[in-house]
Write a protein that holds these residues in place. Structure first.
Motif, mmCIF file in Angstrom:
data_model
loop_
_atom_site.group_PDB
_atom_site.id
_atom_site.type_symbol
_atom_site.label_atom_id
_atom_site.label_comp_id
_atom_site.label_asym_id
_atom_site.label_seq_id
_atom_site.Cartn_x
_atom_site.Cartn_y
_atom_site.Cartn_z
ATOM 1 N N LYS A 5 35.235 29.703 26.331
ATOM 2 C CA LYS A 5 35.770 30.550 27.392
ATOM 3 C C LYS A 5 36.440 29.697 28.455
ATOM 4 O O LYS A 5 36.121 28.522 28.614
ATOM 5 C CB LYS A 5 34.649 31.358 28.040
ATOM 6 N N LYS A 6 37.347 30.328 29.202
ATOM 7 C CA LYS A 6 37.983 29.608 30.301
ATOM 8 C C LYS A 6 36.980 29.472 31.438
ATOM 9 O O LYS A 6 36.166 30.360 31.680
ATOM 10 C CB LYS A 6 39.204 30.371 30.805
ATOM 11 N N LYS A 7 37.062 28.350 32.138
ATOM 12 C CA LYS A 7 36.142 28.082 33.227
ATOM 13 C C LYS A 7 36.525 28.915 34.453
ATOM 14 O O LYS A 7 37.694 29.034 34.779
ATOM 15 C CB LYS A 7 36.175 26.596 33.577
ATOM 16 N N ARG A 8 35.533 29.497 35.107
ATOM 17 C CA ARG A 8 35.766 30.272 36.331
ATOM 18 C C ARG A 8 35.821 29.308 37.510
ATOM 19 O O ARG A 8 34.974 28.422 37.635
ATOM 20 C CB ARG A 8 34.628 31.268 36.515
ATOM 21 N N SER A 9 36.803 29.500 38.377
ATOM 22 C CA SER A 9 36.960 28.608 39.524
ATOM 23 C C SER A 9 35.790 28.773 40.498
ATOM 24 O O SER A 9 35.097 29.795 40.495
ATOM 25 C CB SER A 9 38.267 28.888 40.257
ATOM 26 N N LYS A 10 35.583 27.781 41.353
ATOM 27 C CA LYS A 10 34.480 27.833 42.319
ATOM 28 C C LYS A 10 34.630 29.014 43.268
ATOM 29 O O LYS A 10 33.658 29.679 43.609
ATOM 30 C CB LYS A 10 34.409 26.535 43.115
ATOM 31 N N ALA A 11 35.862 29.279 43.690
ATOM 32 C CA ALA A 11 36.094 30.382 44.632
ATOM 33 C C ALA A 11 35.746 31.722 43.982
ATOM 34 O O ALA A 11 35.088 32.579 44.583
ATOM 35 C CB ALA A 11 37.538 30.387 45.094
ATOM 36 N N LYS A 12 36.184 31.916 42.742
ATOM 37 C CA LYS A 12 35.888 33.164 42.045
ATOM 38 C C LYS A 12 34.390 33.284 41.771
ATOM 39 O O LYS A 12 33.817 34.369 41.847
ATOM 40 C CB LYS A 12 36.665 33.256 40.740
ATOM 41 N N LYS A 13 33.771 32.158 41.452
ATOM 42 C CA LYS A 13 32.335 32.150 41.179
ATOM 43 C C LYS A 13 31.563 32.580 42.421
ATOM 44 O O LYS A 13 30.651 33.417 42.348
ATOM 45 C CB LYS A 13 31.900 30.750 40.745
ATOM 46 N N ARG A 14 31.929 32.016 43.576
ATOM 47 C CA ARG A 14 31.240 32.350 44.824
ATOM 48 C C ARG A 14 31.454 33.815 45.202
ATOM 49 O O ARG A 14 30.543 34.496 45.655
ATOM 50 C CB ARG A 14 31.730 31.446 45.952
ATOM 51 N N THR A 15 32.679 34.312 45.017
ATOM 52 C CA THR A 15 32.979 35.712 45.322
ATOM 53 C C THR A 15 32.176 36.639 44.448
ATOM 54 O O THR A 15 31.566 37.607 44.929
ATOM 55 C CB THR A 15 34.484 35.993 45.127
ATOM 56 N N HIS A 16 32.170 36.365 43.149
ATOM 57 C CA HIS A 16 31.440 37.200 42.196
ATOM 58 C C HIS A 16 29.943 37.196 42.518
ATOM 59 O O HIS A 16 29.291 38.251 42.508
ATOM 60 C CB HIS A 16 31.688 36.667 40.781
ATOM 61 N N LYS A 17 29.407 36.031 42.832
ATOM 62 C CA LYS A 17 27.985 35.903 43.131
ATOM 63 C C LYS A 17 27.616 36.651 44.407
ATOM 64 O O LYS A 17 26.587 37.331 44.474
ATOM 65 C CB LYS A 17 27.645 34.419 43.267
ATOM 66 N N SER A 18 28.467 36.564 45.437
ATOM 67 C CA SER A 18 28.165 37.239 46.700
ATOM 68 C C SER A 18 28.225 38.754 46.538
ATOM 69 O O SER A 18 27.419 39.477 47.130
ATOM 70 C CB SER A 18 29.111 36.784 47.807
ATOM 71 N N LEU A 19 29.161 39.254 45.736
ATOM 72 C CA LEU A 19 29.236 40.695 45.485
ATOM 73 C C LEU A 19 27.993 41.168 44.744
ATOM 74 O O LEU A 19 27.445 42.229 45.049
ATOM 75 C CB LEU A 19 30.487 41.039 44.681
ATOM 76 N N TRP A 20 27.541 40.391 43.770
ATOM 77 C CA TRP A 20 26.359 40.741 42.988
ATOM 78 C C TRP A 20 25.130 40.789 43.893
ATOM 79 O O TRP A 20 24.317 41.710 43.822
ATOM 80 C CB TRP A 20 26.176 39.708 41.876
ATOM 81 N N LYS A 21 25.004 39.812 44.803
ATOM 82 C CA LYS A 21 23.867 39.781 45.723
ATOM 83 C C LYS A 21 23.942 40.923 46.728
ATOM 84 O O LYS A 21 22.919 41.489 47.106
ATOM 85 C CB LYS A 21 23.820 38.439 46.459
ATOM 86 N N ARG A 22 25.153 41.278 47.163
ATOM 87 C CA ARG A 22 25.314 42.372 48.114
ATOM 88 C C ARG A 22 24.873 43.702 47.495
ATOM 89 O O ARG A 22 24.212 44.509 48.133
ATOM 90 C CB ARG A 22 26.766 42.472 48.574
ATOM 91 N N LYS A 23 25.236 43.913 46.225
ATOM 92 C CA LYS A 23 24.822 45.135 45.532
ATOM 93 C C LYS A 23 23.296 45.199 45.424
ATOM 94 O O LYS A 23 22.688 46.240 45.655
ATOM 95 C CB LYS A 23 25.428 45.202 44.134
ATOM 96 N N ALA A 24 22.676 44.075 45.070
ATOM 97 C CA ALA A 24 21.220 44.027 44.932
ATOM 98 C C ALA A 24 20.543 44.286 46.274
ATOM 99 O O ALA A 24 19.547 45.006 46.349
ATOM 100 C CB ALA A 24 20.793 42.674 44.379
ATOM 101 N N SER A 25 21.098 43.732 47.335
ATOM 102 C CA SER A 25 20.540 43.925 48.672
ATOM 103 C C SER A 25 20.611 45.390 49.084
ATOM 104 O O SER A 25 19.659 45.944 49.649
ATOM 105 C CB SER A 25 21.292 43.056 49.675
ATOM 106 N N PHE A 26 21.732 46.046 48.784
ATOM 107 C CA PHE A 26 21.912 47.455 49.123
ATOM 108 C C PHE A 26 20.916 48.327 48.367
ATOM 109 O O PHE A 26 20.302 49.228 48.941
ATOM 110 C CB PHE A 26 23.341 47.880 48.814
#
Length: 57
Positions: A5-26
Motif C-alpha cells: 500500500k502507499k504510505k500515508r503522510s504524517k499530516a494525513k495520519k495525524r488528521t485521521h487519528k484526531s478525527l477518530w479520537k474526536r468521534k470516540a470522545s463524543f
C-alpha cells in the motif's frame, strides 16, 4: 500478486487519528450523559423490565 500500500503522510495520519479520537470522545460523552440521566430518574429512556418475562412463564 501482492502490492504494498502507499504510505500515508504524517499530516494525513495525524488528521485521521484526531478525527477518530474526536468521534470516540463524543460517543463516550453521550454514554456518560445517558447513564447519569438514567441514574437520576429524570430520563425519558425506556428499557424493558425483567418482571414481564417472569409473568409469561
Amino acid at each position: 500478486m501482492a502490492v504494498p500500500k502507499k504510505k500515508r503522510s504524517k499530516a494525513k495520519k495525524r488528521t485521521h487519528k484526531s478525527l477518530w479520537k474526536r468521534k470516540a470522545s463524543f460517543e463516550a460523552q453521550k454514554a456518560l450523559s445517558l447513564g447519569k440521566s438514567v441514574l437520576s430518574g429524570r430520563s425519558t429512556f425506556v428499557y424493558p423490565e425483567n418482571e414481564d418475562e417472569d409473568d409469561e412463564e
